[in-house]
Design a protein around this motif. Structure first.
Motif, PDB file in Angstrom:
ATOM      1  N   TYR A  47      40.060 -60.264  40.652  1.00 47.03           N
ATOM      2  CA  TYR A  47      39.181 -60.705  39.026  1.00 47.03           C
ATOM      3  C   TYR A  47      38.900 -62.422  39.170  1.00 47.03           C
ATOM      4  O   TYR A  47      37.435 -62.866  38.748  1.00 47.03           O
ATOM      5  CB  TYR A  47      40.674 -60.343  38.818  1.00 47.03           C
ATOM      6  CG  TYR A  47      40.192 -60.927  37.327  1.00 47.03           C
ATOM      7  CD1 TYR A  47      39.364 -60.373  36.135  1.00 47.03           C
ATOM      8  CD2 TYR A  47      41.147 -61.756  36.495  1.00 47.03           C
ATOM      9  CE1 TYR A  47      39.045 -60.837  34.957  1.00 47.03           C
ATOM     10  CE2 TYR A  47      40.998 -62.868  35.324  1.00 47.03           C
ATOM     11  CZ  TYR A  47      40.059 -62.285  34.323  1.00 47.03           C
ATOM     12  OH  TYR A  47      40.000 -62.539  33.047  1.00 47.03           O
ATOM     13  N   ASN A  50      35.450 -63.719  40.775  1.00 43.99           N
ATOM     14  CA  ASN A  50      34.537 -63.471  39.918  1.00 43.99           C
ATOM     15  C   ASN A  50      35.228 -64.290  38.469  1.00 43.99           C
ATOM     16  O   ASN A  50      33.950 -64.409  37.705  1.00 43.99           O
ATOM     17  CB  ASN A  50      34.634 -61.938  39.491  1.00 43.99           C
ATOM     18  CG  ASN A  50      34.063 -61.595  40.709  1.00 43.99           C
ATOM     19  OD1 ASN A  50      32.549 -60.815  40.750  1.00 43.99           O
ATOM     20  ND2 ASN A  50      34.710 -60.306  41.247  1.00 43.99           N
ATOM     21  N   LYS A  51      36.173 -64.100  38.230  1.00 43.98           N
ATOM     22  CA  LYS A  51      36.101 -65.426  36.909  1.00 43.98           C
ATOM     23  C   LYS A  51      35.425 -66.674  37.217  1.00 43.98           C
ATOM     24  O   LYS A  51      35.028 -67.703  36.370  1.00 43.98           O
ATOM     25  CB  LYS A  51      37.736 -65.058  36.276  1.00 43.98           C
ATOM     26  CG  LYS A  51      38.060 -65.868  35.344  1.00 43.98           C
ATOM     27  CD  LYS A  51      37.828 -65.658  34.014  1.00 43.98           C
ATOM     28  CE  LYS A  51      38.347 -66.368  32.455  1.00 43.98           C
ATOM     29  NZ  LYS A  51      37.905 -65.217  31.580  1.00 43.98           N
ATOM     30  N   ALA A  53      33.562 -67.700  39.763  1.00 48.20           N
ATOM     31  CA  ALA A  53      32.597 -67.937  40.067  1.00 48.20           C
ATOM     32  C   ALA A  53      31.117 -67.674  38.742  1.00 48.20           C
ATOM     33  O   ALA A  53      30.149 -68.485  38.737  1.00 48.20           O
ATOM     34  CB  ALA A  53      31.632 -66.223  40.410  1.00 48.20           C
ATOM     35  N   GLY A  54      32.300 -67.113  37.712  1.00 48.50           N
ATOM     36  CA  GLY A  54      31.048 -67.731  36.568  1.00 48.50           C
ATOM     37  C   GLY A  54      31.367 -68.541  35.351  1.00 48.50           C
ATOM     38  O   GLY A  54      30.974 -68.559  34.585  1.00 48.50           O
ATOM     39  N   GLY A  77      30.275 -59.069  45.068  1.00 51.22           N
ATOM     40  CA  GLY A  77      31.037 -59.464  43.231  1.00 51.22           C
ATOM     41  C   GLY A  77      30.165 -60.848  42.701  1.00 51.22           C
ATOM     42  O   GLY A  77      29.584 -61.249  41.324  1.00 51.22           O
ATOM     43  N   VAL A  78      31.257 -62.072  44.025  1.00 50.07           N
ATOM     44  CA  VAL A  78      30.777 -63.621  43.343  1.00 50.07           C
ATOM     45  C   VAL A  78      29.606 -64.246  43.440  1.00 50.07           C
ATOM     46  O   VAL A  78      28.452 -64.596  42.866  1.00 50.07           O
ATOM     47  CB  VAL A  78      32.112 -64.143  44.814  1.00 50.07           C
ATOM     48  CG1 VAL A  78      31.135 -65.477  44.600  1.00 50.07           C
ATOM     49  CG2 VAL A  78      32.801 -64.146  44.022  1.00 50.07           C
ATOM     50  N   LYS A  80      26.380 -61.399  43.102  1.00 48.59           N
ATOM     51  CA  LYS A  80      26.131 -61.175  42.399  1.00 48.59           C
ATOM     52  C   LYS A  80      26.311 -61.954  40.966  1.00 48.59           C
ATOM     53  O   LYS A  80      24.991 -62.497  39.884  1.00 48.59           O
ATOM     54  CB  LYS A  80      26.535 -59.274  41.636  1.00 48.59           C
ATOM     55  CG  LYS A  80      26.140 -58.938  40.482  1.00 48.59           C
ATOM     56  CD  LYS A  80      26.610 -57.709  40.355  1.00 48.59           C
ATOM     57  CE  LYS A  80      25.865 -57.255  38.922  1.00 48.59           C
ATOM     58  NZ  LYS A  80      25.823 -55.526  38.883  1.00 48.59           N
ATOM     59  N   THR A  81      27.540 -62.050  40.255  1.00 49.86           N
ATOM     60  CA  THR A  81      27.915 -63.468  39.093  1.00 49.86           C
ATOM     61  C   THR A  81      27.545 -64.787  39.551  1.00 49.86           C
ATOM     62  O   THR A  81      26.880 -65.338  38.642  1.00 49.86           O
ATOM     63  CB  THR A  81      29.430 -64.002  39.759  1.00 49.86           C
ATOM     64  OG1 THR A  81      30.509 -62.159  39.423  1.00 49.86           O
ATOM     65  CG2 THR A  81      29.770 -65.101  38.219  1.00 49.86           C
ATOM     66  N   GLN A  82      27.229 -65.396  40.566  1.00 51.84           N
ATOM     67  CA  GLN A  82      26.711 -66.487  40.900  1.00 51.84           C
ATOM     68  C   GLN A  82      25.599 -67.066  41.360  1.00 51.84           C
ATOM     69  O   GLN A  82      25.378 -68.471  41.679  1.00 51.84           O
ATOM     70  CB  GLN A  82      27.727 -67.932  41.657  1.00 51.84           C
ATOM     71  CG  GLN A  82      27.843 -67.525  42.813  1.00 51.84           C
ATOM     72  CD  GLN A  82      29.528 -68.573  43.346  1.00 51.84           C
ATOM     73  OE1 GLN A  82      29.788 -68.931  42.304  1.00 51.84           O
ATOM     74  NE2 GLN A  82      29.049 -68.514  44.977  1.00 51.84           N
ATOM     75  N   ASP A 355      38.495 -65.785  25.397  1.00 51.92           N
ATOM     76  CA  ASP A 355      37.269 -64.357  26.322  1.00 51.92           C
ATOM     77  C   ASP A 355      37.887 -63.252  26.153  1.00 51.92           C
ATOM     78  O   ASP A 355      38.472 -62.533  26.492  1.00 51.92           O
ATOM     79  CB  ASP A 355      37.742 -64.455  28.125  1.00 51.92           C
ATOM     80  CG  ASP A 355      36.522 -63.354  28.848  1.00 51.92           C
ATOM     81  OD1 ASP A 355      36.056 -62.245  28.070  1.00 51.92           O
ATOM     82  OD2 ASP A 355      37.050 -63.701  29.780  1.00 51.92           O
ATOM     83  N   ASP A 358      36.986 -58.326  27.991  1.00 49.03           N
ATOM     84  CA  ASP A 358      38.385 -58.500  29.106  1.00 49.03           C
ATOM     85  C   ASP A 358      39.037 -57.503  28.438  1.00 49.03           C
ATOM     86  O   ASP A 358      39.809 -58.118  27.980  1.00 49.03           O
ATOM     87  CB  ASP A 358      39.018 -59.206  30.761  1.00 49.03           C
ATOM     88  CG  ASP A 358      39.365 -58.669  31.611  1.00 49.03           C
ATOM     89  OD1 ASP A 358      39.438 -57.013  31.112  1.00 49.03           O
ATOM     90  OD2 ASP A 358      38.539 -58.795  32.736  1.00 49.03           O
TER      91      ASP A 358
END
Length: 440
Positions: A47, A50-51, A53-54, A77-78, A80-82, A355, A358
């Motif tokens: 989590y 990805n947090k 990275a965004g 996932g990372v 895809k995010t960054q 945020d 979530d």
């Protein structure tokens, strides 16, 4: 008062109250990108990867885990995010050697938190460390000393300190909404099942068991420890009081405005499933913590029975001589002396910048990671600095020590040290694997 006006009116006031900004601000250029490495990426770490990275002005360069099974999906996932794929490594020391890395995010098992954080500070890195910040009180003190020595930003992952509703509640308490706060009741309830009796088996080929153990004294690999049940063994874990109780104990200490305790007692045991597994920590526990004879915090942990209190599985009840507040992570209710409801506040009302996307855990509706990055960039002060994190984590440690020794602890109000109890004092630190002792 609407949300925008509330934020404007409190942003400066909270600094003076100690509600936010208890830590140091870094001196990096505000426009510089912060490069981070995330260690321990199975669940919470995934989590967080990805947090981060965004976040704007942040890049995850490494995802790190001694269990190779978790690396590909986290990296994907990372990416895809960054829009950029991070490197996948098993040894965090490679990231510490990389001069491009500014900070390390630690979401490993508890026994790694302080040793890895201290090593990162000595390597010139900032640190975001999940709660608890230490496996034992001595490590917490070393972590605080290391931050002071190296001057880097350290944020503990008690993210409720970055939730708008929490910040607003603390300000209201300081402003006298319930008079003098003198007692906080905290609790956590979870329906955990037995873990069985582990057997010594061969280490799986996907796991670096030696590096997983790291600073802990060596032992053979057992079938019921990794990836989660280490929480319930004293060699690596800290029990429910630190695993989850840290959050509510931190809010209670913050709300009452107290530092170190003077007296700690606790009764606890493995009551729900006696003789049905080799779980070492407590599944049922009551801790009472007194501060100077005039303020009290209690924590009730029920790990093996989904028994809500106030219809909630976890929370904080704060009593003052003029009223009461019931707090549940992202919202709270205010009552007068006669228990008439005065006000309800949630994070949407309190902080329009929180945020809200979530929904898996109300405690994740925060900007804790963003606050950490902004502190590194010199824009904000960190909301949960390591010295404050240590004080809250210490409460759980002392509760466990009191229960494990069957004694009432008398503590020094200046630092929380245990007085006149050699048996309890022996649990202040731990045995380390040779060469892995944390040093500053």
């Amino acid at each position: 008062m609407n949300r925008r006006d509330f934020i404007k009116s409190t942003s400066a006031a909270t600094l003076g109250l100690g509600v936010m900004g208890l830590g140091s601000v870094a001196k990096a250029a505000p426009n510089e990108k912060v490069i981070v490495a995330v260690a321990g990426i199975r669940s919470r770490g995934n989590y967080l990867a990805n947090k981060f990275a965004g976040l704007k002005n942040c890049e995850v360069k490494y995802v790190i885990d001694v269990d190779s099974r978790y690396l590909p999906s986290c990296a994907a996932g990372v990416e895809k995010t960054q829009g950029k794929k991070p490197q996948q490594i098993s040894d965090f020391r490679k990231a510490l050697d990389d001069k491009d890395v500014d900070a390390i995010v630690i979401a490993t098992p508890d026994h790694w938190h302080a040793p890895m954080g201290i090593a990162a500070l000595s390597a010139g890195k900032h640190v975001y460390v999940e709660k608890p910040c230490s496996h034992n009180p001595a490590e917490g003190e070393l972590f605080v000393a290391a931050q002071k020595k190296y001057g880097k930003v350290v944020q503990m992952g008690n993210q409720r300190r970055s939730i708008g509703a929490t910040q607003r509640m603390i300000k209201e308490i300081r402003d006298g909404v319930i008079g003098n706060p003198y007692f906080a009741r905290t609790w956590y309830s979870r329906n955990r099942k037995p873990i069985g009796f582990g057997k010594e088996v061969d280490v799986p080929d996907y796991l670096d068991w030696d590096l997983w153990q790291g600073p802990a004294a060596r032992t053979a690999y057992r079938s019921n420890v990794h990836p989660y049940n280490w929480h319930w063994f004293w060699r690596w874990g800290t029990g429910e009081a630190l695993n989850n109780g840290t959050h509510e104990l931190d809010i209670a200490r913050w709300a009452l405005g107290v530092e170190f305790p003077t007296k700690v007692t606790s009764l606890a045991g493995r009551y729900a499933y006696p003789d049905k597994d080799d779980w070492e920590c407590f599944d049922t526990q009551n801790i009472s913590i007194e501060f100077g004879g005039d303020k009290l915090i209690t924590w009730e942990g029920i790990s093996a029975g989904n028994t809500p209190i106030n219809k909630q599985g976890r929370g904080v009840m704060i009593l003052g001589d003029e009223g009461q507040i019931d707090y549940y992570a992202d919202r709270y209710e205010v009552f007068d002396k006669n228990h008439n409801l005065v006000n309800k506040v949630d994070s949407v009302q309190a902080d329009e910048n929180a945020d809200q996307t979530d929904t898996t855990d109300p405690g994740l509706k925060d900007n804790h990671a963003g606050n950490f990055i902004q502190a590194i960039r010199g824009v904000e002060k960190v909301n949960s600095p390591i010295d404050e994190g240590h004080k809250s984590v210490l409460l759980g440690h002392l509760g466990n020590i009191a229960a494990r020794t069957g004694t009432m602890l008398e503590c020094d109000a200046a630092n929380g040290h245990i007085k006149n109890n050699k048996t309890a004092q022996a649990l202040w630190s731990r045995e380390y694997a040779p060469g892995w002792e944390p040093k500053i």
